[in-house]
Motif scaffolding. Structure first.
Motif, PDB file in Angstrom:
ATOM      1  N   LEU A 186       0.826  -1.209   0.000  1.00  0.00           N
ATOM      2  CA  LEU A 186       0.000   0.000   0.000  1.00  0.00           C
ATOM      3  C   LEU A 186       0.861   1.260   0.000  1.00  0.00           C
ATOM      4  N   LEU A 187       1.885   1.263   0.822  1.00  0.00           N
ATOM      5  CA  LEU A 187       2.754   2.431   0.918  1.00  0.00           C
ATOM      6  C   LEU A 187       3.491   2.679  -0.387  1.00  0.00           C
ATOM      7  N   ARG A 188       3.943   1.625  -1.023  1.00  0.00           N
ATOM      8  CA  ARG A 188       4.659   1.803  -2.291  1.00  0.00           C
ATOM      9  C   ARG A 188       3.718   2.293  -3.383  1.00  0.00           C
ATOM     10  N   GLN A 189       2.468   1.865  -3.311  1.00  0.00           N
ATOM     11  CA  GLN A 189       1.486   2.366  -4.286  1.00  0.00           C
ATOM     12  C   GLN A 189       1.261   3.864  -4.097  1.00  0.00           C
ATOM     13  N   VAL A 190       1.118   4.294  -2.845  1.00  0.00           N
ATOM     14  CA  VAL A 190       0.924   5.721  -2.574  1.00  0.00           C
ATOM     15  C   VAL A 190       2.153   6.509  -3.002  1.00  0.00           C
ATOM     16  N   TRP A 191       3.336   5.963  -2.723  1.00  0.00           N
ATOM     17  CA  TRP A 191       4.586   6.625  -3.115  1.00  0.00           C
ATOM     18  C   TRP A 191       4.662   6.800  -4.627  1.00  0.00           C
ATOM     19  N   THR A 192       4.337   5.721  -5.355  1.00  0.00           N
ATOM     20  CA  THR A 192       4.404   5.771  -6.816  1.00  0.00           C
ATOM     21  C   THR A 192       3.420   6.802  -7.378  1.00  0.00           C
ATOM     22  N   GLU A 193       2.194   6.810  -6.834  1.00  0.00           N
ATOM     23  CA  GLU A 193       1.200   7.774  -7.305  1.00  0.00           C
ATOM     24  C   GLU A 193       1.581   9.201  -6.922  1.00  0.00           C
ATOM     25  N   GLY A 194       2.277   9.334  -5.794  1.00  0.00           N
ATOM     26  CA  GLY A 194       2.669  10.664  -5.351  1.00  0.00           C
ATOM     27  C   GLY A 194       3.745  11.284  -6.214  1.00  0.00           C
ATOM     28  N   CYS A 195       4.758  10.520  -6.543  1.00  0.00           N
ATOM     29  CA  CYS A 195       5.879  11.105  -7.283  1.00  0.00           C
ATOM     30  C   CYS A 195       5.672  11.114  -8.794  1.00  0.00           C
ATOM     31  N   ARG A 196       4.651  10.377  -9.279  1.00  0.00           N
ATOM     32  CA  ARG A 196       4.442  10.293 -10.727  1.00  0.00           C
ATOM     33  C   ARG A 196       4.246  11.658 -11.383  1.00  0.00           C
ATOM     34  N   PRO A 197       3.441  12.571 -10.812  1.00  0.00           N
ATOM     35  CA  PRO A 197       3.261  13.874 -11.486  1.00  0.00           C
ATOM     36  C   PRO A 197       4.469  14.792 -11.384  1.00  0.00           C
ATOM     37  N   TRP A 198       5.443  14.447 -10.539  1.00  0.00           N
ATOM     38  CA  TRP A 198       6.560  15.353 -10.262  1.00  0.00           C
ATOM     39  C   TRP A 198       7.905  14.649 -10.425  1.00  0.00           C
ATOM     40  N   PRO A 199       8.192  14.179 -11.611  1.00  0.00           N
ATOM     41  CA  PRO A 199       9.452  13.437 -11.807  1.00  0.00           C
ATOM     42  C   PRO A 199      10.696  14.288 -11.583  1.00  0.00           C
ATOM     43  N   ASP A 200      10.567  15.602 -11.648  1.00  0.00           N
ATOM     44  CA  ASP A 200      11.733  16.476 -11.492  1.00  0.00           C
ATOM     45  C   ASP A 200      11.913  16.985 -10.064  1.00  0.00           C
ATOM     46  N   ILE A 201      11.068  16.521  -9.154  1.00  0.00           N
ATOM     47  CA  ILE A 201      11.178  16.969  -7.756  1.00  0.00           C
ATOM     48  C   ILE A 201      11.758  15.836  -6.919  1.00  0.00           C
ATOM     49  N   PRO A 202      12.987  15.989  -6.460  1.00  0.00           N
ATOM     50  CA  PRO A 202      13.703  14.893  -5.782  1.00  0.00           C
ATOM     51  C   PRO A 202      13.388  14.777  -4.289  1.00  0.00           C
ATOM     52  N   LEU A 203      12.165  14.412  -3.959  1.00  0.00           N
ATOM     53  CA  LEU A 203      11.806  14.175  -2.554  1.00  0.00           C
ATOM     54  C   LEU A 203      12.154  12.735  -2.194  1.00  0.00           C
ATOM     55  N   SER A 204      12.791  12.557  -1.061  1.00  0.00           N
ATOM     56  CA  SER A 204      13.188  11.206  -0.663  1.00  0.00           C
ATOM     57  C   SER A 204      11.990  10.417  -0.177  1.00  0.00           C
ATOM     58  N   GLN A 205      12.085   9.081  -0.300  1.00  0.00           N
ATOM     59  CA  GLN A 205      11.027   8.218   0.217  1.00  0.00           C
ATOM     60  C   GLN A 205      10.837   8.429   1.718  1.00  0.00           C
ATOM     61  N   ASP A 206      11.923   8.562   2.422  1.00  0.00           N
ATOM     62  CA  ASP A 206      11.846   8.707   3.872  1.00  0.00           C
ATOM     63  C   ASP A 206      11.063   9.972   4.253  1.00  0.00           C
ATOM     64  N   ALA A 207      11.347  11.076   3.569  1.00  0.00           N
ATOM     65  CA  ALA A 207      10.645  12.330   3.871  1.00  0.00           C
ATOM     66  C   ALA A 207       9.163  12.213   3.546  1.00  0.00           C
ATOM     67  N   PHE A 208       8.835  11.555   2.437  1.00  0.00           N
ATOM     68  CA  PHE A 208       7.431  11.407   2.056  1.00  0.00           C
ATOM     69  C   PHE A 208       6.685  10.520   3.042  1.00  0.00           C
ATOM     70  N   ILE A 209       7.303   9.404   3.435  1.00  0.00           N
ATOM     71  CA  ILE A 209       6.658   8.489   4.376  1.00  0.00           C
ATOM     72  C   ILE A 209       6.468   9.157   5.732  1.00  0.00           C
ATOM     73  N   ALA A 210       7.443   9.965   6.131  1.00  0.00           N
ATOM     74  CA  ALA A 210       7.305  10.697   7.391  1.00  0.00           C
ATOM     75  C   ALA A 210       6.115  11.649   7.324  1.00  0.00           C
ATOM     76  N   CYS A 211       5.979  12.341   6.210  1.00  0.00           N
ATOM     77  CA  CYS A 211       4.863  13.273   6.016  1.00  0.00           C
ATOM     78  C   CYS A 211       3.539  12.515   5.991  1.00  0.00           C
ATOM     79  N   LEU A 212       3.505  11.397   5.281  1.00  0.00           N
ATOM     80  CA  LEU A 212       2.292  10.589   5.194  1.00  0.00           C
ATOM     81  C   LEU A 212       1.878  10.071   6.567  1.00  0.00           C
ATOM     82  N   ALA A 213       2.852   9.591   7.353  1.00  0.00           N
ATOM     83  CA  ALA A 213       2.547   9.063   8.688  1.00  0.00           C
ATOM     84  C   ALA A 213       1.999  10.148   9.598  1.00  0.00           C
ATOM     85  N   THR A 214       2.549  11.358   9.472  1.00  0.00           N
ATOM     86  CA  THR A 214       2.094  12.473  10.305  1.00  0.00           C
ATOM     87  C   THR A 214       0.627  12.775  10.074  1.00  0.00           C
ATOM     88  N   HIS A 215       0.169  12.622   8.834  1.00  0.00           N
ATOM     89  CA  HIS A 215      -1.199  13.002   8.480  1.00  0.00           C
ATOM     90  C   HIS A 215      -2.144  11.804   8.352  1.00  0.00           C
TER      91      HIS A 215
END
Length: 296
Positions: free
Chosen positions: A27-56
Motif C-alpha cells: 500500500l505504501l509503495r502504491q501511494v509513493w508511486t502515485e505521489g511522485c508520478r506527477p513530479w518526476p523532477d522533484i527529488p523528494l526522498s522516500q523517507d521524507a514522504f513516508i514521514a509526512c504521510l505518517a504524520t497526516h
C-alpha cells in the motif's frame, strides 16, 4: 528501503495491518508511486514522504483500515506539499507556477486591485512557505482534499483579512482625522463663529466623510496619509496620472460639497448669516482636509 517499519514508527499507533507488513508495504509503495508520478523532477526522498504521510494518517477507525484512509488521499498533491515543506527548489517553483499564479483567478470575483492581489500572493507565500520557529505551514496540508481547494480557502481567507484590516485602518484613520478642526486665522469674528458652530461643523464633516464611498476614502488616505503621488496612485489602479488626479479632486470636492450642504440644512440662519458662517469655514476646508488626513 522498507517503508512499512518507518511508517509505523512515525505513525505512533498499531493496527492489525502491522501484523501484515507485506500488505502494508504494498500500500505504501502504491501511494509513493502515485505521489511522485506527477513530479518526476522533484527529488523528494522516500523517507521524507513516508514521514509526512505518517504524520497526516490518523489511527484507522473500526471498519475503515489503512486502505480506506489511503483511498482518501490525493498523493500527488501531498508529495508536492511535502517537498515544499522540505524547501526543495523545484517543488517551490512548481508550487509557484501551479498555485500561486492561480490566485488572481481565484480572487477574481472579489474585484480587488492589482496591488491588493499582489499583497495576497506575497502573504500566502510567506504564510505557507517561510519557516519560522518550526516547519512551514504548508506542512499542515494532509492530502485529504485537493491542494487546489485547500489553496482556495487560504487565498480567500487571506484576502478577506486584508480587506478587514483596510476597513479598520480607514475607520481608525477617519476617527483620528476628525479630531482636527480648521485652525483659526486670528480674526475675532471668525473665531467667535467657529466656536459657536464648532459642534455643527464637526458633525457635518464626520458625516461628509462617512458618506464617501470606500474608493474615494481610500484614495484620500493614499494621498494624504501614505503620501503617494497621483502618478503612483495611477500606477496602483492601472490608470494614468491625470485620471488619478481627477479622482482625488472629485473626492475632495465631495467632502466640501457635503459639508456645506449639511451645514446649510441644519443651521437655522438667514441667508446673510449663513453666508458669513460658510465664508469663515469654507476658506479653511481645503486646509482642513489636508491637515485632517495628514495627522490621522
Amino acid at each position: 528501503m522498507e517503508l512499512a517499519p518507518s511508517f509505523l514508527a512515525r505513525a505512533g499507533w498499531h493496527v492489525k495491518e502491522a501484523a501484515k507488513p507485506e500488505a502494508l508495504e504494498g500500500l505504501l509503495r502504491q501511494v509513493w508511486t502515485e505521489g511522485c508520478r506527477p513530479w518526476p523532477d522533484i527529488p523528494l526522498s522516500q523517507d521524507a514522504f513516508i514521514a509526512c504521510l505518517a504524520t497526516h494518517t490518523p489511527c484507522p477507525s473500526v471498519g475503515v483500515g489503512i486502505p480506506g484512509l489511503f483511498a482518501q488521499l490525493t498523493p500527488g498533491d501531498l508529495y508536492l506539499a511535502c517537498a515544499c515543506a522540505e524547501g526543495i527548489p523545484a517543488a517551490l517553483a512548481a508550487f509557484e507556477r501551479r498555485y500561486i499564479a492561480s490566485i488572481p483567478a481565484t480572487l477574481a470575483h472579489m474585484k480587488l486591485t492589482e496591488a491588493m492581489i499582489d499583497d495576497v500572493r506575497q502573504r500566502v507565500r510567506e504564510h505557507l512557505l517561510v519557516r519560522d520557529d518550526g516547519p512551514p505551514r504548508i506542512a499542515e496540508y494532509s492530502g485529504r482534499s485537493p491542494l487546489a481547494n485547500w489553496m482556495r480557502v487560504v487565498s480567500v481567507r487571506t484576502a478577506l483579512n486584508l480587506l478587514r484590516a483596510a476597513r479598520e485602518e480607514d475607520t481608525v484613520g477617519d476617527d483620528a482625522v476628525l479630531e482636527f478642526l480648521p485652525a483659526s486665522d486670528g480674526d475675532p469674528e471668525t473665531e467667535a463663529i467657529q466656536r459657536r458652530y464648532q459642534g455643527e461643523f464637526r458633525q457635518a464633516m464626520e458625516e461628509a466623510f462617512a458618506a464617501l464611498p470606500s474608493k474615494p476614502r481610500y484614495l484620500l488616505r493614499l494621498h494624504f496619509v501614505d503620501r503617494l503621488s497621483t502618478t503612483k496612485i495611477g500606477a496602483l489602479f492601472n490608470v494614468n496620472q491625470s485620471t488619478a488626479s481627477r479622482w482625488l479632486q472629485s473626492a475632495q470636492q465631495a467632502v466640501h460639497d457635503e459639508t456645506r450642504r449639511l451645514l446649510k440644512e441644519r443651521l437655522d440662519l438667514s441667508s446673510q448669516e449663513f453666508t458669513s458662517v460658510l465664508r469663515s469655514v469654507e476658506s479653511q476646508l481645503d486646509l482642513s482636509l489636508s491637515r485632517l488626513l495628514t495627522e490621522a
